[in-house]
Design a protein around this motif. Sequence first.
Motif, PDB file in Angstrom:
ATOM      1  N   ARG A  26      43.931  47.480  16.728  1.00  0.00           N
ATOM      2  CA  ARG A  26      42.933  47.273  15.553  1.00  0.00           C
ATOM      3  C   ARG A  26      43.273  45.395  15.126  1.00  0.00           C
ATOM      4  O   ARG A  26      42.773  45.126  14.503  1.00  0.00           O
ATOM      5  N   GLY A  27      44.554  44.993  16.203  1.00  0.00           N
ATOM      6  CA  GLY A  27      44.815  43.195  16.096  1.00  0.00           C
ATOM      7  C   GLY A  27      44.444  42.578  16.946  1.00  0.00           C
ATOM      8  O   GLY A  27      44.127  40.999  16.482  1.00  0.00           O
ATOM      9  N   LEU A  28      43.371  42.754  17.415  1.00  0.00           N
ATOM     10  CA  LEU A  28      42.490  41.960  18.060  1.00  0.00           C
ATOM     11  C   LEU A  28      41.363  42.076  17.145  1.00  0.00           C
ATOM     12  O   LEU A  28      39.859  42.563  17.098  1.00  0.00           O
ATOM     13  N   SER A  29      40.477  40.393  17.557  1.00  0.00           N
ATOM     14  CA  SER A  29      39.285  39.844  17.458  1.00  0.00           C
ATOM     15  C   SER A  29      37.713  40.708  18.075  1.00  0.00           C
ATOM     16  O   SER A  29      38.743  41.334  19.211  1.00  0.00           O
ATOM     17  N   ASP A  30      36.712  40.746  17.875  1.00  0.00           N
ATOM     18  CA  ASP A  30      35.871  40.881  18.433  1.00  0.00           C
ATOM     19  C   ASP A  30      35.320  40.132  20.122  1.00  0.00           C
ATOM     20  O   ASP A  30      35.021  39.965  20.754  1.00  0.00           O
ATOM     21  N   TRP A  35      36.213  39.788  25.722  1.00  0.00           N
ATOM     22  CA  TRP A  35      36.838  39.555  27.132  1.00  0.00           C
ATOM     23  C   TRP A  35      37.915  40.543  27.721  1.00  0.00           C
ATOM     24  O   TRP A  35      37.813  39.799  28.700  1.00  0.00           O
ATOM     25  N   LEU A  36      37.778  41.648  27.024  1.00  0.00           N
ATOM     26  CA  LEU A  36      39.257  42.626  27.119  1.00  0.00           C
ATOM     27  C   LEU A  36      37.835  43.050  28.312  1.00  0.00           C
ATOM     28  O   LEU A  36      38.773  43.578  29.356  1.00  0.00           O
ATOM     29  N   PHE A  37      36.904  43.013  27.704  1.00  0.00           N
ATOM     30  CA  PHE A  37      36.163  44.048  29.171  1.00  0.00           C
ATOM     31  C   PHE A  37      35.544  43.781  29.856  1.00  0.00           C
ATOM     32  O   PHE A  37      34.945  43.694  31.915  1.00  0.00           O
ATOM     33  N   VAL A  38      35.314  42.168  29.943  1.00  0.00           N
ATOM     34  CA  VAL A  38      34.639  40.934  30.580  1.00  0.00           C
ATOM     35  C   VAL A  38      35.593  40.290  31.974  1.00  0.00           C
ATOM     36  O   VAL A  38      35.027  40.288  32.711  1.00  0.00           O
ATOM     37  N   GLY A  39      36.445  40.764  31.437  1.00  0.00           N
ATOM     38  CA  GLY A  39      37.337  39.393  31.569  1.00  0.00           C
ATOM     39  C   GLY A  39      38.148  40.076  33.487  1.00  0.00           C
ATOM     40  O   GLY A  39      38.020  39.398  34.208  1.00  0.00           O
ATOM     41  N   PRO A  40      37.810  41.551  33.513  1.00  0.00           N
ATOM     42  CA  PRO A  40      38.235  42.437  35.139  1.00  0.00           C
ATOM     43  C   PRO A  40      37.185  41.620  36.226  1.00  0.00           C
ATOM     44  O   PRO A  40      37.320  41.415  36.778  1.00  0.00           O
ATOM     45  N   THR A  41      35.987  42.079  35.160  1.00  0.00           N
ATOM     46  CA  THR A  41      34.008  41.522  35.720  1.00  0.00           C
ATOM     47  C   THR A  41      34.421  40.183  36.219  1.00  0.00           C
ATOM     48  O   THR A  41      34.292  39.654  37.952  1.00  0.00           O
ATOM     49  N   MET A  42      34.983  39.481  35.073  1.00  0.00           N
ATOM     50  CA  MET A  42      35.310  37.725  35.548  1.00  0.00           C
ATOM     51  C   MET A  42      35.941  37.345  37.031  1.00  0.00           C
ATOM     52  O   MET A  42      36.071  36.592  37.788  1.00  0.00           O
ATOM     53  N   VAL A  43      37.194  37.478  36.703  1.00  0.00           N
ATOM     54  CA  VAL A  43      38.437  37.737  37.771  1.00  0.00           C
ATOM     55  C   VAL A  43      37.555  38.103  39.247  1.00  0.00           C
ATOM     56  O   VAL A  43      37.787  37.740  40.684  1.00  0.00           O
ATOM     57  N   LEU A  44      37.165  39.728  38.985  1.00  0.00           N
ATOM     58  CA  LEU A  44      36.618  39.752  40.685  1.00  0.00           C
ATOM     59  C   LEU A  44      35.502  39.035  41.228  1.00  0.00           C
ATOM     60  O   LEU A  44      35.384  38.801  42.709  1.00  0.00           O
TER      61      LEU A  44
END
Length: 319
Positions: A26-30, A35-44
Motif C-alpha cells: 500500500r505504501g508503494l507508488s505505481d 519496477w518491482l515486476f520489471v526489475g527481475p527481467t531487467m537484471v536477467l
Amino acid sequence: MPSPSAKGIVARAAEATPPAAAMRMRGLSDRAIAWLFVGPTMVLLLAINIFPLIWTIKLSFTNYRANRPNANVLDVGIDNYVSVLTDPDIWLAMQATAHFLFWTIFLQMVIGFALAYLIDRKFRGHGFWTTMILIPMMLSPAVVGNFWAFLYQPQIGLFNYAVSFLTGVPASSFEMIGSVKLAPWAIIIVDTWMWTPYVMLICLAGLRSIPDYIYEAAEVDRASKWRQFWSITLPMVLPFIMLAVLFRGIENFKMFDMVNLLTSGGPGSATELASITLKREAFEKWRTGYSSAFAIILFVSVFGLANIYVKALNHVKNR
C-alpha cells in the motif's frame, strides 16, 4: 463494473496476502510496483546480454586464449582490431558474406513478393497452397542442411537429376557443394528455398493492408492494372518489403548453422561466411582476443547499418 466472480477473486487474493506485505504494497507508488515486476527481467537481460558484451570488449584488447586459462594475459591495445582489419582471410570471408547476402535477399524479395501477389488474388485452393509454401520455413536449419546435402549428392541426389532433366547436362558432370564456383550458389538456393515463405508472409500482410476503396477510386479514374500496381500497390507495400529486407539481412549476416552443416565453409573457403570464420578463430585456433575483436567489429557493423536502414524505413513510412 467488475463481475461478482472477479470481486471474489480479488477478495480472496487480498485475504491471502500477509498483513505485513499488504502494508508495504500500500505504501508503494505505481512506478515502484511497475519496477518491482520489471526489475527481475531487467537484471536477467543485463546478465545474459550486457555482461557478455562488456566482457568481450575487454577480451578484445588482450592476447587471451581460452585454451590457456593460466597463461599471462597481456594488454595489446588495438593490435587485434588492426590485425582483423588487415587480414586478407577476413576480407575474403566478408566478400563471401556480401555475395550470400545480396543474392539471398534479392531472390527472396522477388520470389516472395510474386508469391504474395498471386496468393492475394484468393484463387481457388489458395489456402492449401499457402500452407504448402510455408513448410520449408517451419523446418530446423539443421534438418534443412542435412536434407539438402543429400539432395546435392552427384550420384544419388535428386537435384542433379532435376537439372539434368531440364537442361540435358549429365547428372554426374557437376557437384554443387564440391565445386568452388557452384558451392556459393548452392547455399544461396537452400536459404532462398527456406526463407522465401517468410518474406511472402510479410509482403502478403502489406498487400492485405491496402484498403479496397483506393483501388475502386483508381478504377473510376480508369487507371490500368499496371498503373495501379506502380502507383498504389508497390508504394504502399514498400515499407513491408523494406522490413523484410532488414530482418533477412540481419539473420543472413550471422548465418551459421545451415551453411556449416551443408558445406562447413568449403570447398576451400568458397562458402566460409564471417560467422564460420569467427567460429574457426575462436574455437579451432583458440585466438580468443582476436576473435573477440572480430565479433565486436561485426556487431558494430550490423548495428550501425541497421540504424541507418531503420531511419530510411521510417522516412518511407512517413511519406
